[in-house]
Write a protein that holds these residues in place. Sequence first.
Motif, mmCIF file in Angstrom:
data_model
loop_
_atom_site.group_PDB
_atom_site.id
_atom_site.type_symbol
_atom_site.label_atom_id
_atom_site.label_comp_id
_atom_site.label_asym_id
_atom_site.label_seq_id
_atom_site.Cartn_x
_atom_site.Cartn_y
_atom_site.Cartn_z
ATOM 1 N N ARG A 127 0.837 -1.205 0.000
ATOM 2 C CA ARG A 127 0.000 0.000 0.000
ATOM 3 C C ARG A 127 0.870 1.251 0.000
ATOM 4 N NH1 ARG A 127 -3.003 -2.057 4.424
ATOM 5 N NH2 ARG A 127 -4.942 -3.075 3.831
ATOM 6 N N ASP A 128 1.904 1.241 0.820
ATOM 7 C CA ASP A 128 2.820 2.391 0.879
ATOM 8 C C ASP A 128 3.467 2.645 -0.478
ATOM 9 O OD1 ASP A 128 2.193 2.539 3.538
ATOM 10 O OD2 ASP A 128 4.217 2.126 4.282
ATOM 11 N N ALA A 129 3.830 1.574 -1.164
ATOM 12 C CA ALA A 129 4.457 1.720 -2.479
ATOM 13 C C ALA A 129 3.495 2.366 -3.473
ATOM 14 C CB ALA A 129 4.908 0.359 -2.995
ATOM 15 N N ILE A 130 2.227 2.028 -3.351
ATOM 16 C CA ILE A 130 1.219 2.578 -4.253
ATOM 17 C C ILE A 130 0.934 4.043 -3.936
ATOM 18 C CG2 ILE A 130 -1.205 2.409 -4.961
ATOM 19 C CD1 ILE A 130 -0.923 -0.659 -4.328
ATOM 20 N N SER A 131 0.820 4.359 -2.644
ATOM 21 C CA SER A 131 0.411 5.707 -2.232
ATOM 22 C C SER A 131 1.569 6.675 -2.025
ATOM 23 C CB SER A 131 -0.389 5.622 -0.932
ATOM 24 O OG SER A 131 0.443 5.164 0.134
ATOM 25 N N GLY A 132 2.772 6.128 -1.830
ATOM 26 C CA GLY A 132 3.907 6.995 -1.518
ATOM 27 C C GLY A 132 4.038 7.285 -0.038
ATOM 28 N N GLU A 133 3.160 6.708 0.788
ATOM 29 C CA GLU A 133 3.240 6.908 2.242
ATOM 30 C C GLU A 133 4.277 5.973 2.853
ATOM 31 O OE1 GLU A 133 -1.167 8.271 3.543
ATOM 32 O OE2 GLU A 133 -0.980 6.170 2.959
ATOM 33 N N LYS A 134 4.558 6.173 4.134
ATOM 34 C CA LYS A 134 5.525 5.333 4.837
ATOM 35 C C LYS A 134 4.970 4.914 6.196
ATOM 36 C CE LYS A 134 9.650 7.166 2.571
ATOM 37 N NZ LYS A 134 10.990 7.793 2.754
ATOM 38 N N LYS A 135 3.923 4.097 6.149
ATOM 39 C CA LYS A 135 3.302 3.616 7.375
ATOM 40 C C LYS A 135 3.854 2.269 7.822
ATOM 41 C CE LYS A 135 -1.165 5.901 6.533
ATOM 42 N NZ LYS A 135 -2.626 5.664 6.365
ATOM 43 N N PHE A 136 4.381 1.495 6.889
ATOM 44 C CA PHE A 136 4.844 0.145 7.197
ATOM 45 C C PHE A 136 6.128 0.179 8.008
ATOM 46 C CE2 PHE A 136 7.372 -3.655 6.140
ATOM 47 C CZ PHE A 136 6.477 -4.648 6.526
ATOM 48 N N ASP A 137 6.155 -0.601 9.074
ATOM 49 C CA ASP A 137 7.349 -0.719 9.912
ATOM 50 C C ASP A 137 7.706 -2.197 10.015
ATOM 51 O OD1 ASP A 137 9.403 0.160 11.829
ATOM 52 O OD2 ASP A 137 8.153 -0.880 13.296
ATOM 53 N N LEU A 138 8.814 -2.579 9.415
ATOM 54 C CA LEU A 138 9.189 -3.984 9.343
ATOM 55 C C LEU A 138 9.393 -4.595 10.724
ATOM 56 C CD1 LEU A 138 9.953 -6.387 7.505
ATOM 57 C CD2 LEU A 138 12.320 -5.577 7.624
ATOM 58 N N SER A 139 10.034 -3.847 11.605
ATOM 59 C CA SER A 139 10.364 -4.399 12.925
ATOM 60 C C SER A 139 9.111 -4.751 13.727
ATOM 61 C CB SER A 139 11.224 -3.414 13.707
ATOM 62 O OG SER A 139 10.544 -2.189 13.902
ATOM 63 N N SER A 140 8.046 -3.983 13.569
ATOM 64 C CA SER A 140 6.814 -4.291 14.298
ATOM 65 C C SER A 140 5.935 -5.277 13.544
ATOM 66 C CB SER A 140 6.024 -3.008 14.589
ATOM 67 O OG SER A 140 5.628 -2.382 13.382
ATOM 68 N N ALA A 141 6.156 -5.399 12.229
ATOM 69 C CA ALA A 141 5.343 -6.333 11.435
ATOM 70 C C ALA A 141 5.811 -7.775 11.600
ATOM 71 C CB ALA A 141 5.375 -5.934 9.965
ATOM 72 N N ILE A 142 7.118 -7.983 11.762
ATOM 73 C CA ILE A 142 7.621 -9.350 11.910
ATOM 74 C C ILE A 142 7.240 -9.891 13.286
ATOM 75 C CG2 ILE A 142 9.697 -10.771 12.126
ATOM 76 C CD1 ILE A 142 10.985 -9.152 9.953
ATOM 77 N N LEU A 143 6.520 -10.990 13.295
ATOM 78 C CA LEU A 143 6.081 -11.621 14.538
ATOM 79 C C LEU A 143 7.124 -12.666 14.943
ATOM 80 C CD1 LEU A 143 2.325 -12.113 13.590
ATOM 81 C CD2 LEU A 143 3.355 -10.233 14.881
ATOM 82 N N LYS A 144 7.580 -12.597 16.167
ATOM 83 C CA LYS A 144 8.673 -13.443 16.635
ATOM 84 C C LYS A 144 8.171 -14.759 17.233
ATOM 85 C CE LYS A 144 11.793 -10.162 15.927
ATOM 86 N NZ LYS A 144 12.907 -10.291 14.974
ATOM 87 N N ASN A 145 8.965 -15.797 17.047
ATOM 88 C CA ASN A 145 8.730 -17.100 17.681
ATOM 89 C C ASN A 145 7.296 -17.587 17.502
ATOM 90 O OD1 ASN A 145 11.405 -16.884 18.675
ATOM 91 N ND2 ASN A 145 10.672 -15.743 20.459
ATOM 92 N N VAL A 146 6.885 -17.674 16.245
ATOM 93 C CA VAL A 146 5.496 -18.047 15.955
ATOM 94 C C VAL A 146 5.350 -19.560 15.868
ATOM 95 C CG1 VAL A 146 4.989 -15.881 14.776
ATOM 96 C CG2 VAL A 146 5.908 -17.814 13.470
ATOM 97 N N GLY A 147 4.106 -19.993 15.766
ATOM 98 C CA GLY A 147 3.796 -21.413 15.686
ATOM 99 C C GLY A 147 3.252 -21.918 17.001
ATOM 100 N N SER A 148 2.550 -23.028 16.926
ATOM 101 C CA SER A 148 1.910 -23.580 18.112
ATOM 102 C C SER A 148 2.661 -24.786 18.667
ATOM 103 C CB SER A 148 0.478 -23.993 17.768
ATOM 104 O OG SER A 148 0.478 -24.931 16.695
ATOM 105 N N GLU A 164 -4.353 -26.715 11.296
ATOM 106 C CA GLU A 164 -5.068 -26.045 12.392
ATOM 107 C C GLU A 164 -4.081 -25.523 13.430
ATOM 108 O OE1 GLU A 164 -8.316 -27.106 15.913
ATOM 109 O OE2 GLU A 164 -7.724 -28.633 14.452
ATOM 110 N N TYR A 165 -4.317 -24.294 13.870
ATOM 111 C CA TYR A 165 -3.456 -23.694 14.889
ATOM 112 C C TYR A 165 -3.925 -24.177 16.264
ATOM 113 C CZ TYR A 165 -0.988 -20.210 17.682
ATOM 114 O OH TYR A 165 -0.169 -19.586 18.600
ATOM 115 N N ARG A 166 -3.211 -25.132 16.818
ATOM 116 C CA ARG A 166 -3.536 -25.632 18.163
ATOM 117 C C ARG A 166 -2.238 -26.020 18.861
ATOM 118 N NH1 ARG A 166 -3.564 -31.251 18.148
ATOM 119 N NH2 ARG A 166 -3.478 -32.201 16.058
ATOM 120 N N PRO A 167 -2.118 -25.703 20.148
ATOM 121 C CA PRO A 167 -0.873 -25.947 20.884
ATOM 122 C C PRO A 167 -0.532 -27.435 20.977
ATOM 123 C CG PRO A 167 -2.284 -24.397 22.054
ATOM 124 C CD PRO A 167 -3.114 -24.990 20.956
ATOM 125 N N VAL A 168 0.717 -27.752 20.661
ATOM 126 C CA VAL A 168 1.257 -29.099 20.855
ATOM 127 C C VAL A 168 2.672 -28.943 21.403
ATOM 128 C CG1 VAL A 168 -0.129 -30.194 19.050
ATOM 129 C CG2 VAL A 168 2.093 -29.195 18.470
#
Length: 363
Positions: A147-168, A326-330
Motif C-alpha cells: 500500500r505504501d508503495a502505491i500511495s507513496g506513504e511510509k506507514k509500514f514498519d518492518l520491525s513491528s510487522a515481523i512476529l517473533k517465535n510463531v507457531g503452536s 489447524e493452529y492448536r498448541p502441541v
Amino acid sequence: MNAIHTPVSSVHRSLMSEPELLGLQEIAGLAKVSPAAVGNWRKRFVDFPAPVAQLGAGPVFRRDQVLTWLKKRRVSMATVISVINLKGGVAKSTTTVAGAQMLDVEFGQRVLVADLDPQTNATMMLVGDKKWREVNQRGATIAQLFRDAISGEKKFDLSSAILKNVGSVADSRRVDLLPSSLDLIDVQDELATMNRGKFHASSPVDVLRRALRDTLEGDTYDYVLIDCPPSLGLVTLNGLRVSDYYLIPTIPDFLSTYGIPQIVERVRDFSETVGHKIEPLGIVATKFRAQSPVHNQQLKVLRQGKDAPLLKTVIPENSEIAGAAEYRPVNTLRQKWGYRGQFDIYRALTEEVLGLIEVAVAP
C-alpha cells in the motif's frame, strides 16, 4: 488457475534504470572483512564478479552479483527460497510451514516465513485467526508495505510487522513471520500503478527487496521461506526478486502440473532480466495417492525432469497432515505432523532440500 500478469519485459527498463552498485568498501562491509581482503578475493578467485565500471574512487560492482558470490563462499547471509505454483490447493503453504519448523527444530536454523499469499494460509497456520485479526487491524502485514508503495506513504514498519517465535509447537522457537492479509487481493492489482518516485527509479517488483535488504544481508536469519500467491503477478515477482531458489509443490495430476513449464520459463526470463540468479530446486509431489492411476502416471512423467527435477521425497495425502494446518498448541513437531511417518517424510524433504542447496553452492 489464476492468470499470469505483468510481462517480464514491462519491468525491464525500470529495473535497469538504477542498477545498484557497490564499491570495495561496501562489499567489505557486507562480508564483514577488510577492503584489502576483498581486493585479495579479486586476485584469488576467477569467479569473483567483474566490475561494471572503473571510477576515480575505484571499481564498482553489481550488488546482486556480489551477493550471489558471497553466499557461495558461505558468508553469513540468509538463503531465500520461494515456494510457488500457479494452482492453489497443492499444499504450498503446508510445505512452507513444515519446512520452516523442520529447519528450526531438526536442523537448528533461524527462519523467517514471508507470507505473500492473500489467502493467508501460512499466517493462519503460524499465529491463528485471533492474532491475525489483531495485526491486520493495525496494518502490520505485508499488505501495508505494498500500500505504501502505491500511495507513496511510509506507514509500514518492518520491525513491528515481523512476529517473533510463531507457531503452536512448544519446541519450535526460531521461526518468525511476516504475515499476509486478505487485503493483498486488491493491493496486487494496483501495484503496477505505484509511485515510481524521483527519476522514476522505483520498480513495482523491487518493493519487498528494498524493505528486507538489511534483514537478508545481515545475520538475523539463516533461511527465508516465501509463500507466494498462485500467480506470476507483481507480488510473486517481488518474492522471486529476493530469492536464491524456488520450489514447486504440486499434486501429481494434470491440472496441478499444467502450469509448471510456464513457471520455469518465466522465472528463467525474469532472472535474466534482473541479472539475479534464481535456481529451481525442483518439484515436490504432494497429496499423493498411491492407489490413483492418474497420480502414478503423472509421477512417472515428472520423474523425466523435462521442466525441473522431481525431488525424491513424496508427500502422501493424509488426514493428519491436513489437520496440522489447524493452529492448536502441541509440545513437539512430531506430535504436530504425525507419528505414522508424516514427521519423518517432512524431515526427509527438508534434508533433501538442504542437500540440493549444498550442491548448488559448491565451488
